[in-house]
Design an enzyme around this catalytic site. Structure first.
Site, PDB file in Angstrom:
ATOM      1  N   SER A 290      10.523  -8.439  12.003  1.00  0.00           N
ATOM      2  CA  SER A 290       9.966  -9.783  12.135  1.00  0.00           C
ATOM      3  C   SER A 290       9.002  -9.843  13.303  1.00  0.00           C
ATOM      4  O   SER A 290       9.201  -9.173  14.325  1.00  0.00           O
ATOM      5  CB  SER A 290      11.092 -10.807  12.345  1.00  0.00           C
ATOM      6  N   SER A 291       7.974 -10.655  13.142  1.00  0.00           N
ATOM      7  CA  SER A 291       7.016 -10.863  14.231  1.00  0.00           C
ATOM      8  C   SER A 291       7.443 -11.990  15.160  1.00  0.00           C
ATOM      9  O   SER A 291       6.827 -12.197  16.204  1.00  0.00           O
ATOM     10  CB  SER A 291       5.633 -11.185  13.649  1.00  0.00           C
TER      11      SER A 291
ATOM     12  N   THR B 163     -16.457   9.619 -20.989  1.00  0.00           N
ATOM     13  CA  THR B 163     -17.712  10.354 -21.094  1.00  0.00           C
ATOM     14  C   THR B 163     -18.425  10.431 -19.747  1.00  0.00           C
ATOM     15  O   THR B 163     -18.987  11.473 -19.375  1.00  0.00           O
ATOM     16  CB  THR B 163     -18.636   9.698 -22.138  1.00  0.00           C
TER      17      THR B 163
ATOM     18  N   SER C  19     -16.998  18.603 -26.027  1.00  0.00           N
ATOM     19  CA  SER C  19     -17.213  17.162 -26.113  1.00  0.00           C
ATOM     20  C   SER C  19     -16.298  16.509 -25.093  1.00  0.00           C
ATOM     21  O   SER C  19     -15.258  17.071 -24.729  1.00  0.00           O
ATOM     22  CB  SER C  19     -16.869  16.654 -27.517  1.00  0.00           C
ATOM     23  N   THR C  20     -16.688  15.325 -24.639  1.00  0.00           N
ATOM     24  CA  THR C  20     -15.752  14.566 -23.799  1.00  0.00           C
ATOM     25  C   THR C  20     -14.402  14.430 -24.473  1.00  0.00           C
ATOM     26  O   THR C  20     -13.354  14.470 -23.826  1.00  0.00           O
ATOM     27  CB  THR C  20     -16.329  13.165 -23.513  1.00  0.00           C
ATOM     28  N   ASN C  21     -14.430  14.337 -25.815  1.00  0.00           N
ATOM     29  CA  ASN C  21     -13.208  14.033 -26.554  1.00  0.00           C
ATOM     30  C   ASN C  21     -12.173  15.146 -26.521  1.00  0.00           C
ATOM     31  O   ASN C  21     -10.976  14.884 -26.694  1.00  0.00           O
ATOM     32  CB  ASN C  21     -13.552  13.683 -28.001  1.00  0.00           C
TER      33      ASN C  21
ATOM     34  N   THR D 218      31.457  -7.527  -9.600  1.00  0.00           N
ATOM     35  CA  THR D 218      30.828  -7.731 -10.902  1.00  0.00           C
ATOM     36  C   THR D 218      30.310  -9.153 -10.937  1.00  0.00           C
ATOM     37  O   THR D 218      31.006 -10.085 -10.511  1.00  0.00           O
ATOM     38  CB  THR D 218      31.821  -7.494 -12.052  1.00  0.00           C
TER      39      THR D 218
END
Length: 417
Positions: free
Chosen positions: A308-309, A97, A130-132, A177
């Site tokens: 990687s840092s 709404t 209506s919102t609905n 597998t």
């Protein structure tokens, strides 16, 4: 402050929304996306309002001056203007709404500026609605294009995988597998199996989308059309189909369309399936690319950024990992949608906002991650043929063939010698 006082204080239009939107801001202080961040939803509601205004003018329910002004204001919103006025979070109480009223108030204020008349958010912009019935209709026309975009991107993933099948048509690698050595499989078959998994997921999205085209506009509060003029539903729907270019039809049962979130949840579930399919493909490529020295190392993924840092030269499979995380988000949206759908009561399902957020964000992320996966990962991957050849030493193909002549137990002894 009444609506006329609000209009008197606009001074050219700094804040167009009114008291109901302001109150909802206080009541729903959530983090997360605002309506302005989901412009497709705002524009969809605006399209409904334009269609309703035109229908009401044609039926003599709204004067032409106000009607034209509402249409003009709605077209401005559909063109991307005034988005900053849509301040509410997407998730809210009341079944949407407040979203409907945020749009009504902005349109009414802007239409008042354009016409020089008082245009009221309820009496004029929301007339016969209506919102609905507005929100399920608007959500559908916001979601349908997103499904189409996601399908295009999923097709791009399938095409990229098919291209790899063609590129490595002569290559055979060791199948596994349960993460153990098995027997050889052509790389083309491996990739075409991935392609085959995408088709049914796309079909599920198409099937879910088909139900959204039947919208309940004109059903007003509970599907009976109370408060709308005779002929409004048909006229508004015809206008909306022309505005959106979508083949919209009247919902066979407006009461069902207002009361149930099942069609929207089906879209969320289909998007979740597509996400799982992509995540499975991403996991397999990530595993085959593991190493490259200490793992399987048969596939080399494009190095799109440093991994990687602290470890120079390390490259991580960031795109497959992104695909997997989007799948997790889609799974969460599906769980939320199912819960929201289950707790609908009687004539309306008030939990639509959380489903709406999940499906809009989910489809957008699905589309974007599919594009990135196809273009920045699959298109540039290569099979390391030397590593593939080396790993084929683990093939159990000789044992399988031996078992056909000498029996399973004899073949098993030969493997373990």
């Amino acid at each position: 402050m009444n609506w006329s006082d609000h209009l008197a204080n606009l001074n050219g239009g700094e804040i167009l929304y009114g008291a109901q939107t302001a109150q909802a801001l206080t009541n729903f202080p959530l983090a997360g996306p605002r309506l302005s961040e989901r412009p497709e939803l705002v524009k969809a509601v605006a399209a409904v309002k334009i269609a309703a205004a035109r229908a009401n003018v044609a039926l003599g329910e709204l004067d032409e001056t106000r009607g034209r002004a509402i249409v003009a204001a709605g077209e401005e919103i559909r063109a991307g203007r005034h988005l900053g006025q849509f301040v509410l979070p997407v998730v809210q109480g009341g079944g949407g709404t407040s979203t409907n009223m945020n749009v009504n108030e902005v349109l009414a204020a802007r239409a008042s500026q354009l016409s020089g008349l008082v245009v009221h958010p309820n009496d004029h912009v929301n007339r016969g609605q209506s919102t609905n019935d507005v929100m399920p209709t608007a959500i559908a026309i916001a979601v349908i294009p997103l499904i189409d975009q996601a399908l295009v991107s999923l097709r791009r993933v399938a095409e990229s995988l098919e291209n790899k099948a063609i590129e490595y048509d002569d290559l055979v690698h060791l199948g596994r597998t349960c993460l153990q050595d098995a027997v050889p499989i052509p790389v083309a078959d491996f990739h075409r199996g991935q392609v085959a998994s995408i088709g049914p997921a796309m079909d599920a999205l198409v099937a879910a989308a088909s139900e959204l085209y039947a919208v309940p506009l004109g059903g007003t509060a509970v599907g009976t059309g109370l408060g709308a003029a005779p002929g409004f539903a048909e006229a508004a729907l015809e206008e909306l189909a022309a505005i959106t270019g979508l083949a919209l039809t009247a919902a066979p049962s407006p009461s069902y369309s207002l009361a149930s979130l099942e069609p929207l949840t089906a879209v969320t579930e289909a998007a979740g399936r597509a996400g799982r399919v992509l995540a499975r493909i991403a996991r397999d490529l990530r595993l085959l690319a593991s190493g490259p020295v200490g793992g399987i190392g048969e596939v080399e993924l494009p190095a799109v950024q440093a991994g990687s840092s602290i470890m120079p030269g390390k490259v991580n499979p960031v795109i497959p990992e992104l695909v997997m995380q989007v799948s997790f988000l889609l799974n969460g949206a599906t769980a939320a949608a199912r819960s929201a759908t289950e707790v609908g009561e009687l004539e309306v399902s008030a939990m639509a906002p959380v489903v709406t957020l999940g499906v809009l964000d989910g489809l957008t992320n699905l589309q974007r991650v599919s594009e990135v996966f196809a273009e920045r990962c699959i298109a540039g991957l290569r099979w390391r043929e030397d590593r593939v050849a080396r790993n084929l030493a683990g093939s159990l193909e000789p044992a399988v063939l031996t078992a056909t002549t000498d029996g399973y137990e004899s073949a098993a002894r030969s493997v373990h010698r």
